[in-house]
Scaffold this active site. Sequence first.
Site, mmCIF file in Angstrom:
data_model
loop_
_atom_site.group_PDB
_atom_site.id
_atom_site.type_symbol
_atom_site.label_atom_id
_atom_site.label_comp_id
_atom_site.label_asym_id
_atom_site.label_seq_id
_atom_site.Cartn_x
_atom_site.Cartn_y
_atom_site.Cartn_z
ATOM 1 N N GLY A 20 -5.086 -34.854 -8.685
ATOM 2 C CA GLY A 20 -5.965 -35.994 -8.942
ATOM 3 C C GLY A 20 -7.114 -35.711 -9.896
ATOM 4 N N SER A 21 -6.945 -34.725 -10.796
ATOM 5 C CA SER A 21 -8.048 -34.479 -11.739
ATOM 6 C C SER A 21 -8.189 -35.644 -12.719
ATOM 7 C CB SER A 21 -7.853 -33.161 -12.484
ATOM 8 O OG SER A 21 -6.804 -33.258 -13.409
ATOM 9 N N ASN A 22 -7.071 -36.251 -13.094
ATOM 10 C CA ASN A 22 -7.162 -37.440 -13.968
ATOM 11 C C ASN A 22 -7.784 -38.609 -13.214
ATOM 12 O OD1 ASN A 22 -5.962 -37.167 -16.795
ATOM 13 N ND2 ASN A 22 -4.452 -36.091 -15.534
ATOM 14 N N LEU A 98 9.299 -45.727 -10.877
ATOM 15 C CA LEU A 98 9.189 -47.135 -10.483
ATOM 16 C C LEU A 98 10.475 -47.872 -10.849
ATOM 17 C CD1 LEU A 98 5.556 -47.677 -11.841
ATOM 18 C CD2 LEU A 98 6.219 -47.363 -9.441
ATOM 19 N N HIS A 114 1.416 -38.308 -19.860
ATOM 20 C CA HIS A 114 2.492 -37.315 -19.793
ATOM 21 C C HIS A 114 2.073 -36.072 -20.585
ATOM 22 C CE1 HIS A 114 6.553 -35.873 -19.288
ATOM 23 N NE2 HIS A 114 6.535 -35.521 -20.562
ATOM 24 N N ASP A 150 9.440 -41.897 -19.311
ATOM 25 C CA ASP A 150 8.572 -41.383 -20.378
ATOM 26 C C ASP A 150 8.936 -41.929 -21.763
ATOM 27 O OD1 ASP A 150 7.277 -39.844 -18.418
ATOM 28 O OD2 ASP A 150 8.676 -38.185 -18.686
HETATM 29 C C1 GRF Z 1 -1.010 -34.167 -15.522
HETATM 30 O O1 GRF Z 1 -0.674 -33.058 -16.288
HETATM 31 C C2 GRF Z 1 -0.304 -35.395 -16.042
HETATM 32 O O2 GRF Z 1 -0.120 -35.370 -17.420
HETATM 33 C C3 GRF Z 1 1.012 -35.325 -15.340
HETATM 34 O O3 GRF Z 1 0.714 -34.835 -14.052
HETATM 35 C C4 GRF Z 1 -0.485 -34.066 -14.100
HETATM 36 C C5 GRF Z 1 -1.419 -34.667 -13.094
HETATM 37 O O4 GRF Z 1 -2.566 -33.904 -12.929
HETATM 38 N N1 GRF Z 1 1.677 -36.611 -15.357
HETATM 39 P P1 GRF Z 1 -3.743 -34.412 -12.010
HETATM 40 O O5 GRF Z 1 -3.146 -34.705 -10.631
HETATM 41 O O6 GRF Z 1 -4.328 -35.640 -12.626
HETATM 42 O O7 GRF Z 1 -4.706 -33.257 -11.948
#
Ligand code: GRF
Length: 194
Positions: A20-22, A98, A114, A150
């Site tokens: 969940g860093s994003n 999905l 991605h 993708d």
């Molecule tokens: C990221 O590298 C994203 O590109 C891929 O999964 C990873 C998720 O990372 N789809 P995080 O959970 O957001 O840290």
Amino acid sequence: MQKLIGFKKINVAVFISGTGSNLKNLINHSLKKNSKFNICLVISNNSKAKGLIIAKKYEIYSKIINYKNILDAEKKILKELKRKKINLICLAGFMKILTYSFIKSFKGKILNIHPSLLPQYKGLNTHQRAIDNNEKFAGCTVHYVNSKLDSGKIILQKKVRILKNDTSNKLSKKVLKQEHILYPKALKKVLANL
Ligand code: GRF
């Protein structure tokens, strides 16, 4: 729904399966002055996803979805999306595919990040495959989600140079840093056209 001067903020749901860093990064952007979106919902197929702790910390409603039956799972997700009046979905490390019918019901409103320079290296293990093929660049892509994995229209991409001593692990850290810059930028671009 919170109001900006003259227009409403967009309600965003983030779908996760892991760290969940994003998600954390998008939340921080949503809290900035002049942000045009709120993150109102986090969906996870994995009850152990670390991202759920982040959602809790920021007091964002989260829902764990049991994926034993994909149609039931998506029905439950759609109910939550409706309940929270979600306008846009951001997939961020969501490890489930999905269905066509789900995507159709949110057509043009689902984004994904991605970790490769699409259309190269769709699917998993992107960094190792790029290293094994002696690529000069890796990177990340934010794209719309369509029914092929993708493969939806690209919104933004960022290249990252692959160095001689890069391992998949090292490279993924460098790319992730760029993901945290790219996703909010892409979201901003999408919101400007909504
Ligand atoms: C990221 O590298 C994203 O590109 C891929 O999964 C990873 C998720 O990372 N789809 P995080 O959970 O957001 O840290």
